[in-house]
Write a protein that holds these residues in place. Structure first.
Motif: not given
Length: 334
Positions: A51-54, A118-120, A125-127, A243-245
């Motif tokens: 998730g998000l770090s904020g 990293s959003s994947n 999904v592969s990063v 893929i977006g990565s």
């Protein structure tokens, strides 16, 4: 099967004047890759790394928890190396100067995208991790400055990436070809699995976020239509795969042939990818594997950086496919 350590030692022996500094840096990157591999493979079981770090990074993008983890793991591994004088990351606004006696006397600087795509992470999904190594240009014995980090890509001494997918692979070049190493978790070792990797001169895959089509330059729109046209003589239509990565898309095209495009757009007039953290290292690998990397008009590795987080359009991949895309960009300049 030859391990990464054995391969590095063998290659070092080919350069009798080498002092092993680059080998030490690659060893640190290998260690970071193993740490990130471990935590990515536990991501679904450990809530505090998903998730998000904020907080947002310097580009105003939301940072994932694993972005920060990978960034800090890389920084700590490199700060302990006597060969490294400084560090720059996509996740940090300014350069990190290792201002100690050891750091001032070190000869190399490292730039990295610690966790590309990293959003994947949350959807398995592969990063990847991307890194770029330069020899400093400021005098040894002084702290490094921004000048050491904003060198053109043709000054890189090494570059590579780690892709965390169905297997974890480390792929790198020191300017003498591209070699890939697959991680064997049962042994804790990277083993040479893809020696002297060469990108096919052409392929059947084009990789681009077509959801942004209306925002693209005319040349890119025309090239996409060209890719979709039926023409058995030139093996078209091509297959769209995105893929977006960047690391994952590039790795597939490196093995199978293809083109990856992240162009400028009305919402990203200068492009979105970063020259220093993504463009230069991937361009170095591309050329070493026989492909082409450009911004649609110019060779990526010849671009003189003007800022640390500079953005660029990116056209990379098989030689014949990138050349054709550049033809469309020249013909249909907006």
């Amino acid at each position: 099967m030859k391990t990464l350590d054995e391969f590095i030692v063998d290659k070092q022996a080919e350069y009798p004047n080498a002092k092993g500094a680059l080998s030490g840096i690659l060893s640190s990157i290998r260690l970071v890759a193993k740490i990130i591999h471990r935590d990515i493979n536990r991501a679904g079981l450990t809530n505090n790394i998903l998730g998000l770090s904020g907080v947002d990074n310097v580009q105003g993008e939301h940072q994932m928890k694993l972005d920060l983890f990978a960034h800090n793991a890389m920084k700590q591994a490199l700060i302990s190396r006597e060969e490294v004088a400084g560090f720059a990351s996509e996740e940090e606004e300014e350069i990190v100067v290792f201002d100690t006696e050891r750091g001032r006397n070190a000869r190399y600087v490292i730039l990295t995208d610690p966790l590309d795509g990293s959003s994947n992470i949350d959807v398995n999904v592969s990063v990847g991790t991307i890194f770029s190594i330069y020899r400093r240009v400021t005098p040894v014995g002084t702290p490094v400055t921004l000048e050491d980090f904003t060198q053109p890509g043709n000054k890189q001494v090494a570059a590579g990436y780690v892709v965390y997918g169905s297997s974890t692979m480390l792929v790198y070049t020191t300017g003498n070809g591209v070699n890939g190493f697959t991680y064997d978790p049962s042994l804790g070792t990277f083993c040479l699995s893809h020696e002297n990797m060469q990108m096919p001169k052409t392929g059947k895959i084009y990789s681009i976020n077509e959801g942004q089509y209306l925002k693209f330059p005319t040349g890119v729109k025309k090239y996409i239509k060209y890719c979709q046209e039926e023409d058995p003589a030139s093996n078209r239509p091509y297959t769209s795969r995105y893929i977006g990565s960047l690391v994952a898309d590039f790795h597939r095209n490196l093995l199978k042939g293809g083109i990856y495009i992240y162009p400028s757009a009305t919402n990203y007039p200068k492009g979105k990818l970063r020259l220093l953290y993504e463009g230069n290292p991937i361009a170095f690998l591309t050329e070493q594997a026989g492909g082409i990397a450009s911004d649609g008009y110019r060779r990526i590795l010849d671009i003189l950086p003007t800022e640390l987080h500079q953005r660029i359009p990116l056209f990379i991949g098989s030689k014949e496919m990138v050349e054709k895309a550049q033809e469309f960009m020249e013909q249909f300049k907006d």
